[in-house]
Design a protein around this motif. Structure first.
Motif, PDB file in Angstrom:
ATOM      1  N   GLY A  23       0.798  -1.224   0.000  1.00  0.00           N
ATOM      2  CA  GLY A  23       0.000   0.000   0.000  1.00  0.00           C
ATOM      3  C   GLY A  23       0.826   1.267   0.000  1.00  0.00           C
ATOM      4  N   GLY A  24       2.129   1.127  -0.138  1.00  0.00           N
ATOM      5  CA  GLY A  24       3.011   2.290  -0.113  1.00  0.00           C
ATOM      6  C   GLY A  24       3.747   2.499  -1.426  1.00  0.00           C
ATOM      7  N   ILE A  25       4.364   3.646  -1.543  1.00  0.00           N
ATOM      8  CA  ILE A  25       5.176   4.012  -2.706  1.00  0.00           C
ATOM      9  C   ILE A  25       6.604   4.213  -2.228  1.00  0.00           C
ATOM     10  N   LEU A  26       7.534   3.509  -2.853  1.00  0.00           N
ATOM     11  CA  LEU A  26       8.947   3.619  -2.511  1.00  0.00           C
ATOM     12  C   LEU A  26       9.640   4.388  -3.621  1.00  0.00           C
ATOM     13  N   LEU A  27      10.388   5.424  -3.251  1.00  0.00           N
ATOM     14  CA  LEU A  27      11.091   6.242  -4.233  1.00  0.00           C
ATOM     15  C   LEU A  27      12.423   6.701  -3.653  1.00  0.00           C
ATOM     16  N   PRO A  28      13.313   7.244  -4.493  1.00  0.00           N
ATOM     17  CA  PRO A  28      14.587   7.742  -3.969  1.00  0.00           C
ATOM     18  C   PRO A  28      14.372   8.907  -3.011  1.00  0.00           C
ATOM     19  N   GLY A  29      15.322   9.101  -2.110  1.00  0.00           N
ATOM     20  CA  GLY A  29      15.272  10.279  -1.261  1.00  0.00           C
ATOM     21  C   GLY A  29      15.248  11.542  -2.108  1.00  0.00           C
ATOM     22  N   MET A  30      14.383  12.476  -1.737  1.00  0.00           N
ATOM     23  CA  MET A  30      14.264  13.717  -2.504  1.00  0.00           C
ATOM     24  C   MET A  30      15.420  14.660  -2.178  1.00  0.00           C
ATOM     25  N   ILE A  31      15.697  15.562  -3.119  1.00  0.00           N
ATOM     26  CA  ILE A  31      16.869  16.444  -3.025  1.00  0.00           C
ATOM     27  C   ILE A  31      16.421  17.884  -3.243  1.00  0.00           C
ATOM     28  N   ALA A  77      21.946   4.061  -0.458  1.00  0.00           N
ATOM     29  CA  ALA A  77      20.596   3.713  -0.024  1.00  0.00           C
ATOM     30  C   ALA A  77      19.943   4.894   0.683  1.00  0.00           C
ATOM     31  N   ASP A  78      19.643   5.932  -0.092  1.00  0.00           N
ATOM     32  CA  ASP A  78      18.816   7.043   0.360  1.00  0.00           C
ATOM     33  C   ASP A  78      17.443   6.824  -0.262  1.00  0.00           C
ATOM     34  N   LEU A  79      16.457   6.509   0.549  1.00  0.00           N
ATOM     35  CA  LEU A  79      15.140   6.208  -0.018  1.00  0.00           C
ATOM     36  C   LEU A  79      14.035   6.582   0.952  1.00  0.00           C
ATOM     37  N   VAL A  80      12.832   6.681   0.382  1.00  0.00           N
ATOM     38  CA  VAL A  80      11.665   7.139   1.135  1.00  0.00           C
ATOM     39  C   VAL A  80      10.500   6.201   0.850  1.00  0.00           C
ATOM     40  N   LEU A  81       9.834   5.749   1.900  1.00  0.00           N
ATOM     41  CA  LEU A  81       8.596   4.995   1.771  1.00  0.00           C
ATOM     42  C   LEU A  81       7.438   5.899   2.169  1.00  0.00           C
ATOM     43  N   ILE A  82       6.549   6.146   1.213  1.00  0.00           N
ATOM     44  CA  ILE A  82       5.320   6.887   1.473  1.00  0.00           C
ATOM     45  C   ILE A  82       4.219   5.872   1.712  1.00  0.00           C
TER      46      ILE A  82
END
Length: 493
Positions: free
Chosen positions: A65-73, A379-384
């Protein structure tokens, strides 16, 4: 059903497997994965795919149920100004200049720089911004710079200190022995989590005094970031002088770049520079209409930024949303002026997500390390992911969901260098209480110094104005002019 690991498990050094997410890799070779997995080992992304086997010692995070994307800059944020968050919500750019450049910028002490930077650094991570350029033009002394560095190193994110001094001549401070000692003190050896740039503006004065600052940057092998194309402050003469003296290079970031001619955009494009868009700022303050529609025409690389929390929000969800909307508004206005109708949007949600990730990585020369979920990268990433939010389902168009549906409150997990700095919506390794105490002290101090003018600065009345040619106090250059109130009292802002 995957059990929920405790926060400490994600920082234990064990591999981390994100399971069953919608993965926006931002890597053209990998694309978007439905029900995708990402395996992190140490500081690196090891595997990206579907149905990955979990190593025996791995911590498994259920990303369903989430969206995984690179860490934002974020490539341009005046982090020190976060100490007065929201103070200038009703300002124009003119009133910003009056407050900081003409009247009150000089009162901020090193501890106030620390307070703003510490708070801003923490909120960057909280909103899924794993790399932030601190456009730190409040560094009146090296001691102010020391405070900025101390704050950034106290937070487990990735930062670039863009050293500047809004009250000093850049050709002087960039070559002062005190600044060189500062560089030696903090940046004598490579630091992957804290880098250095020079931050200064080019007024357009014919003698080009900023040449000395560019030479200092070249001597120190440092990139330059500069506010360009700001209505009434920096314009085509600034770009022309940089061009004629050979200082337009691929490692220059042009912030805003709104009020420029075709020649200037062509010069930026030809030299490989990039533009940092701060659309909320440009829409409200008056630098010019957000120029994404022009930048696309000239093929100029774009990154996204928030500018300053003294005015606006401090997350890239807002930036992406504002940028996409402003670009589409301009396309419609241009077409309708010709009695035509736009039937296809040129700028898509995918593009602004790319600008907020890979665009920032390219602008900083870090695209081989950051900006996409590519095996081998940091491994800079974000799970929304927010199971409590009715806006987080269904996920039908993941790029559109990130831009128009999600927000900072939906940031579930953030990794920097493979280390969890946020998990299950809770920050890890960030001293929020310390930041709150420091900022409270700065607000009390600033309010005491400004005194009876506090309310007038925050909510300025519409004043009678006269045109001054230059908001910068370190040069007598007379340019096109910025209309500001320059009376004895700073009630204009």
């Amino acid at each position: 059903m995957t059990s929920t690991p405790p926060p400490g498990e994600l920082s234990s050094g064990r591999p981390i497997l994100f399971r069953n997410a919608t993965v926006l890799t931002m890597d053209p070779a990998l694309g978007v994965l439905d029900g995708g997995d990402v395996l992190v080992r140490g500081q690196r992304i090891e595997h990206v795919g579907t149905g990955l086997d979990a190593p025996q010692d791995a911590v498994v995070v259920d990303a369903t149920g989430g969206i995984l994307l690179p860490g934002m800059i974020d490539t341009h944020r005046h982090m020190w100004q976060t100490a007065l968050r929201g103070f200038g919500a009703d300002w124009t750019l003119t009133q910003y200049f009056v407050f900081y450049y003409l009247n009150w910028g000089k009162i901020f002490r090193p501890e106030d720089i620390y307070a703003g930077n510490l708070t801003s650094a923490i909120e960057s991570l909280d909103a899924g911004v794993t790399t932030t350029v601190d456009w730190s033009h409040g560094l009146r002394t090296p001691e102010h710079g020391d405070a900025a560095v101390e704050a950034l190193r106290a937070v487990p994110g990735r930062f670039v200190l863009a050293y500047g001094n809004l009250l000093g001549a850049p050709w002087e401070w960039a070559n002062a022995p005190e600044f060189r000692a500062f560089v030696d003190r903090h940046f004598s050896s490579p630091d992957d989590r804290l880098r250095l740039q020079l931050a200064f503006d080019v007024t357009g004065e014919a003698t080009f005094p900023e040449k000395g600052a560019f030479e200092a940057a070249r001597e120190l092998n440092l990139p330059v970031t500069t506010h360009a194309g700001v209505w009434g402050a920096t314009g085509d003469d600034s770009i022309r002088l940089m061009w004629e003296h050979g200082f337009m290079t691929s490692d220059v970031t042009y912030v805003h770049a709104c009020s420029l001619s075709e020649d200037s955009y062509q010069r930026i494009a030809a030299t490989g520079g990039s533009v940092s868009l701060a659309t909320e700022s440009e829409q409200s303050a008056g630098q010019g209409y957000p120029p994404s529609w022009r930048l696309r025409r000239y093929g100029i690389p774009v990154s996204i930024s928030m500018d300053t929390s003294v005015w606006w929000s401090a997350d890239l969800f807002s930036a992406m949303r504002a940028t996409l909307s402003a670009d589409r508004s301009r396309e419609h206005l241009e077409a309708q002026a010709q009695q035509e109708t736009v039937v296809h949007n040129s700028l898509r949600a995918e593009h602004v997500v790319e600008w907020a990730t890979m665009g920032g990585a390219r602008a900083l020369g870090l695209d081989t390390e950051l900006g996409s979920l590519t095996p081998g990268k940091k491994a800079d990433l974000v799970l929304i992911k927010n199971d409590r939010s009715p806006a987080m389902f269904p996920i039908v168009n993941p790029y559109g969901h990130v831009v128009y549906q999600a927000g900072r409150g939906d940031v579930h997990t953030v990794l920097v260098d493979g280390r969890a700095v946020k998990y299950r919506h809770e920050l890890i390794g960030c001293d929020l209480a310390k930041a709150r105490t420091a900022v409270t002290a700065t607000v009390e101090y600033a309010r005491g110094r400004i005194g009876d003018d506090w309310q007038g600065c925050m909510s300025p009345e519409i004043p009678e104005t006269e045109v001054i040619a230059n908001p910068y106090t370190y040069t007598d250059y007379q340019g096109a002019g910025v209309a500001v109130h320059r009376g004895d009292q700073p009630q204009a802002g």
